[in-house]
Design a protein around this motif. Structure first.
Motif, PDB file in Angstrom:
ATOM      1  N   LEU A  61      -3.063 -18.917   2.095  1.00  0.00           N
ATOM      2  CA  LEU A  61      -2.940 -18.457   3.424  1.00  0.00           C
ATOM      3  C   LEU A  61      -2.082 -17.695   3.891  1.00  0.00           C
ATOM      4  O   LEU A  61      -1.071 -16.864   4.158  1.00  0.00           O
ATOM      5  CB  LEU A  61      -3.601 -18.693   4.360  1.00  0.00           C
ATOM      6  N   SER A  62      -0.501 -18.672   4.319  1.00  0.00           N
ATOM      7  CA  SER A  62       1.087 -18.858   4.476  1.00  0.00           C
ATOM      8  C   SER A  62       1.746 -18.089   3.538  1.00  0.00           C
ATOM      9  O   SER A  62       2.678 -17.042   3.392  1.00  0.00           O
ATOM     10  CB  SER A  62       1.789 -19.847   4.467  1.00  0.00           C
ATOM     11  N   SER A  63       1.525 -17.897   1.817  1.00  0.00           N
ATOM     12  CA  SER A  63       1.474 -16.581   0.957  1.00  0.00           C
ATOM     13  C   SER A  63       1.399 -15.746   0.695  1.00  0.00           C
ATOM     14  O   SER A  63       2.094 -14.727   0.942  1.00  0.00           O
ATOM     15  CB  SER A  63       1.051 -16.773  -0.437  1.00  0.00           C
ATOM     16  N   VAL A  64       0.103 -15.150   1.607  1.00  0.00           N
ATOM     17  CA  VAL A  64       0.067 -14.318   2.276  1.00  0.00           C
ATOM     18  C   VAL A  64       0.530 -13.489   3.331  1.00  0.00           C
ATOM     19  O   VAL A  64       0.315 -12.217   3.570  1.00  0.00           O
ATOM     20  CB  VAL A  64      -2.250 -13.744   2.496  1.00  0.00           C
ATOM     21  N   ALA A  65       0.681 -14.081   4.484  1.00  0.00           N
ATOM     22  CA  ALA A  65       1.288 -13.652   5.547  1.00  0.00           C
ATOM     23  C   ALA A  65       2.575 -13.447   4.738  1.00  0.00           C
ATOM     24  O   ALA A  65       3.405 -12.996   6.007  1.00  0.00           O
ATOM     25  CB  ALA A  65       1.403 -15.340   6.633  1.00  0.00           C
ATOM     26  N   CYS A  66       3.921 -14.654   4.115  1.00  0.00           N
ATOM     27  CA  CYS A  66       5.325 -13.919   3.871  1.00  0.00           C
ATOM     28  C   CYS A  66       5.120 -12.173   2.965  1.00  0.00           C
ATOM     29  O   CYS A  66       5.857 -11.694   3.715  1.00  0.00           O
ATOM     30  CB  CYS A  66       5.753 -14.774   2.278  1.00  0.00           C
ATOM     31  N   GLY A  67       3.876 -12.125   2.315  1.00  0.00           N
ATOM     32  CA  GLY A  67       3.640 -11.058   1.288  1.00  0.00           C
ATOM     33  C   GLY A  67       3.620  -9.442   2.250  1.00  0.00           C
ATOM     34  O   GLY A  67       3.715  -7.985   2.566  1.00  0.00           O
ATOM     35  N   ILE A  91       8.120  -9.204 -11.701  1.00  0.00           N
ATOM     36  CA  ILE A  91       7.208  -8.343 -10.230  1.00  0.00           C
ATOM     37  C   ILE A  91       7.290  -7.824  -9.805  1.00  0.00           C
ATOM     38  O   ILE A  91       7.147  -6.240  -9.370  1.00  0.00           O
ATOM     39  CB  ILE A  91       6.168 -10.243  -9.425  1.00  0.00           C
ATOM     40  N   THR A  92       8.875  -7.463  -8.851  1.00  0.00           N
ATOM     41  CA  THR A  92       9.596  -6.978  -7.944  1.00  0.00           C
ATOM     42  C   THR A  92       9.879  -6.027  -9.043  1.00  0.00           C
ATOM     43  O   THR A  92      10.029  -4.522  -7.665  1.00  0.00           O
ATOM     44  CB  THR A  92      10.821  -7.895  -7.529  1.00  0.00           C
ATOM     45  N   ASP A  93      10.234  -5.616 -10.389  1.00  0.00           N
ATOM     46  CA  ASP A  93      10.957  -4.770 -10.566  1.00  0.00           C
ATOM     47  C   ASP A  93       9.840  -3.467 -11.228  1.00  0.00           C
ATOM     48  O   ASP A  93       9.798  -2.711 -11.190  1.00  0.00           O
ATOM     49  CB  ASP A  93      11.716  -4.538 -12.466  1.00  0.00           C
ATOM     50  N   THR A  94       8.625  -3.860 -11.681  1.00  0.00           N
ATOM     51  CA  THR A  94       7.167  -3.550 -11.805  1.00  0.00           C
ATOM     52  C   THR A  94       6.682  -3.324 -10.549  1.00  0.00           C
ATOM     53  O   THR A  94       5.813  -1.804 -10.388  1.00  0.00           O
ATOM     54  CB  THR A  94       6.508  -4.261 -13.304  1.00  0.00           C
ATOM     55  N   ILE A  95       6.401  -4.272  -9.599  1.00  0.00           N
ATOM     56  CA  ILE A  95       5.095  -3.622  -8.642  1.00  0.00           C
ATOM     57  C   ILE A  95       6.307  -3.725  -7.433  1.00  0.00           C
ATOM     58  O   ILE A  95       6.686  -2.153  -6.954  1.00  0.00           O
ATOM     59  CB  ILE A  95       4.373  -4.973  -8.619  1.00  0.00           C
ATOM     60  N   ASP A  96       5.988  -4.172  -6.960  1.00  0.00           N
ATOM     61  CA  ASP A  96       7.153  -4.512  -5.381  1.00  0.00           C
ATOM     62  C   ASP A  96       7.171  -6.082  -5.150  1.00  0.00           C
ATOM     63  O   ASP A  96       6.326  -6.817  -5.770  1.00  0.00           O
ATOM     64  CB  ASP A  96       6.384  -4.345  -4.568  1.00  0.00           C
ATOM     65  N   TRP A  97       8.626  -6.252  -4.287  1.00  0.00           N
ATOM     66  CA  TRP A  97       8.301  -7.746  -3.919  1.00  0.00           C
ATOM     67  C   TRP A  97       7.245  -8.530  -3.048  1.00  0.00           C
ATOM     68  O   TRP A  97       7.381  -9.392  -3.569  1.00  0.00           O
ATOM     69  CB  TRP A  97       9.836  -7.741  -3.066  1.00  0.00           C
ATOM     70  N   ARG A  98       6.491  -7.511  -2.314  1.00  0.00           N
ATOM     71  CA  ARG A  98       5.299  -8.481  -1.923  1.00  0.00           C
ATOM     72  C   ARG A  98       4.833  -9.324  -2.320  1.00  0.00           C
ATOM     73  O   ARG A  98       3.679 -10.065  -1.790  1.00  0.00           O
ATOM     74  CB  ARG A  98       5.230  -7.398  -0.466  1.00  0.00           C
ATOM     75  N   TRP A  99       4.630  -8.291  -4.178  1.00  0.00           N
ATOM     76  CA  TRP A  99       3.323  -8.582  -4.289  1.00  0.00           C
ATOM     77  C   TRP A  99       4.160 -10.463  -5.103  1.00  0.00           C
ATOM     78  O   TRP A  99       3.518 -11.408  -5.847  1.00  0.00           O
ATOM     79  CB  TRP A  99       3.405  -8.322  -6.044  1.00  0.00           C
ATOM     80  N   ILE A 100       5.402 -10.849  -4.842  1.00  0.00           N
ATOM     81  CA  ILE A 100       6.191 -11.833  -5.488  1.00  0.00           C
ATOM     82  C   ILE A 100       4.930 -13.282  -4.785  1.00  0.00           C
ATOM     83  O   ILE A 100       5.600 -14.320  -5.076  1.00  0.00           O
ATOM     84  CB  ILE A 100       6.874 -12.355  -5.602  1.00  0.00           C
ATOM     85  N   PHE A 101       4.475 -12.776  -3.678  1.00  0.00           N
ATOM     86  CA  PHE A 101       3.885 -13.629  -2.929  1.00  0.00           C
ATOM     87  C   PHE A 101       2.374 -13.632  -2.776  1.00  0.00           C
ATOM     88  O   PHE A 101       1.449 -14.905  -2.920  1.00  0.00           O
ATOM     89  CB  PHE A 101       4.166 -13.810  -1.126  1.00  0.00           C
ATOM     90  N   PHE A 102       1.887 -12.369  -2.810  1.00  0.00           N
ATOM     91  CA  PHE A 102       0.928 -12.019  -2.773  1.00  0.00           C
ATOM     92  C   PHE A 102       0.064 -12.491  -4.230  1.00  0.00           C
ATOM     93  O   PHE A 102      -1.299 -12.716  -4.465  1.00  0.00           O
ATOM     94  CB  PHE A 102       0.364 -10.411  -3.104  1.00  0.00           C
TER      95      PHE A 102
END
Length: 534
Positions: free
Chosen positions: A104-110, A174-185
């Motif tokens: 849950l906190s990972s989702v919140a970080c994202g 992940i950051t290069d291919t998708i978006d930095w928020r996905w390192i948490f998602f």
């Protein structure tokens, strides 16, 4: 006959982990080890993506480092506290709750909307994730005996080292291919799976809920304040001239006073949060010091290389991640070697070889040049990966082989705390060395240019002549030439500073060899009596 526990709703047999089928043991251990991997991976998963996170949250350069620091600070508090919680809640429910809240906190970080919210959510993520780190060591030594137990330090050693090493690589890709928020998602699916599987398959002990009514809150508060203030001093010290800043001085005093209270409560409290009794074992004490040095080397080197590649080479997240990946390959190979040798060779000899090899890899990196990339860093990183496991596997055996029951939980928490504490000290220390050495190198370059002023003037004039081809203004061309020369001097000064820092780190590892002869190690293959999980 199985022991019987009187509980509400009737009599329940206490679990006997040693009697479980081997397949069930490996399933339990695998679920918990994967949870530990997630928690450790997220320490460094943002390392290669800090620039993207900073831009996405409109954060300042002094604020963005707290995305990592908040996680480490909170994790440091939870790791020693987890032994108490495991006794009170049972391993199953502590681990399941930790994995669920971590998800849950990972989702919140994202979903963070500014740097302040990100820091708060990262602190929560680190705190709940910290409970998953030491629990696996205690359960592993509880489930397995003999040759199977000998593999536990190797498996958990590779998890403990590979996870933070792979963090920048995974985050960069992940950051290069998708978006930095996905390192948490990306934590959502595996986190949910670990939570559910823990509830379904992990049953190795029973909790004592009455312990919550006897909790020593002053002991808990003293531990949290001491570790949190220490982490603040280590993080902010390099940027604020250490004890020249009144906030650093105040935090240091709070840490010292809180630590004194923590020690007093550890010895005199009726129900201490953390028991320091494992330190009565000299072998455990030496293993903890080795783990402190190992944590210093692992986290500091993992931190330094992405900084070098980003600031000196100008690599993006993906390039940084794929360059530092080499260490992980070396670690996988050395895990097999270390696991085999741990049963046949004196553990002190293995640690000595590991420390020497790690120092050699740092010495190789101490010749780093401003043009170094994947090819030049391949051998130093491969050597580092090959030798670090020869330090970790025997030190885990030395630390935990002599304990059983609840004492094993506290020993595991303290041992893991030392590694993370070493990492926090290492990152703060190398930051200070890097800044000081870069400043000294820049001054020396300035002195050299002053002595050979004609050569510097000629170089600047030549650059200005070239810039004149793109701008008709001679003053602007000269300003561009001077700025370019300044950047070159700054880059080379910073590169020399990296050289000096890696060299000093190599000396630190060689100095740790002095302790090896004094560490009394059990004979290879020695085991303790079966662990009482009750």
């Amino acid at each position: 006959m199985a022991a019987i526990e009187i509980a509400k709703g009737g009599e329940r047999p206490l679990p006997n982990p040693a009697a479980l089928p081997t397949s069930r043991k490996y399933l339990i251990f695998g679920v918990l080890a994967f949870g530990q991997f997630m928690a450790l991976l997220d320490i460094q998963i943002v390392a290669a993506s800090l620039n993207d996170v900073q831009a996405g949250l409109s954060a300042g350069p002094d604020e963005i480092s707290w995305v990592q620091t908040a996680y480490l600070m909170a994790e440091l508090v939870m790791i020693p506290f987890s032994a108490f919680l495991a006794q009170a809640m049972s391993t199953r429910w502590l681990f399941a709750l930790s994995a669920g809240l971590f998800t849950l906190s990972s989702v919140a970080c994202g979903m963070a909307w500014n740097i302040e919210s990100m820091i708060i959510f990262r602190a929560i993520q680190g705190f709940v994730g910290g409970a998953m780190v030491p629990s696996v060591f205690a359960v592993g030594f509880t489930l397995f005996e003999g040759k199977q137990r000998a593999m536990i330090p190797a498996i958990l050693g590779i998890v403990s080292v590979l996870a933070p090493t792979l963090g920048p690589t995974v985050g960069g890709i992940i950051t290069d291919t998708i978006d930095w928020r996905w390192i948490f998602f990306i934590n959502v699916v595996p986190g949910a799976a670990v939570t559910v599987l823990t509830i379904l398959v992990v049953d190795v002990d029973r909790g004592d809920r009455a312990m919550f009514g006897r909790i020593d809150w002053s002991h808990l508060a003293a531990m949290a304040l001491a570790l949190a203030c220490l982490q603040y001093v280590l993080e902010e010290g390099p940027r604020k001239d250490w004890f020249g800043d009144p906030q650093i001085v105040m935090a240091a005093w709070f840490s010292v006073v809180a630590f004194a209270l923590f020690i007093e409560r550890s010895f005199f409290s009726q129900n201490p949060i953390v028991r320091l009794s494992p330190f009565r074992n000299p072998t455990f004490a030496f293993a903890c010091v080795f783990n402190l040095v190992i944590g210093f080397g692992i986290y500091a080197s993992t931190y330094l290389l992405p900084v070098f590649l980003g600031r000196v080479r100008g690599f993006n997240s993906l390039e940084i991640g794929t360059t530092v990946f080499v260490v992980g390959g070396g670690q996988l190979i050395s895990t097999i070697i270390a696991a085999r040798l741990a049963n046949t060779v004196d553990r002190r000899i293995l640690i000595a070889i590991g420390l020497s090899g790690f120092a050699f890899s740092l010495w190789l990196t101490a010749h780093i040049g401003s043009n170094w990339g994947f090819g030049e860093l391949f051998v130093p990183q491969a050597v580092r990966g090959l030798f670090i496991m020869l330090c970790i596997v025997p030190s885990v055996n030395m630390a935990l082989s002599g304990f059983a029951g609840q004492e094993l939980r506290y020993a595991s928490g303290l041992f893991n705390l030392m590694r993370n504490l070493g990492g926090a000290i290492g990152i703060a220390t190398v930051n200070t060395w890097l800044q000081d050495n870069a400043r000294i190198a820049a001054l020396r370059f300035g002195e050299g240019l002053s002595v050979n002023g004609r050569n510097a003037q000629d170089a600047t004039a030549e650059l200005a002549r070239r810039f004149a081809a793109v701008t008709p203004d001679p003053d602007r061309a000269m300003a561009m030439a001077q700025a370019t020369l300044g950047r070159l001097v700054g880059r080379e000064a910073l590169t020399l500073a990296f050289d000096d820092v890696f060299l000093v780190m190599a000396v630190v590892f060689l100095a740790a060899l002095v302790m090896v002869p004094f560490a009394k190690s059990p004979l290879p293959g020695d085991t303790v009596p079966p662990v009482d999980a009750h």
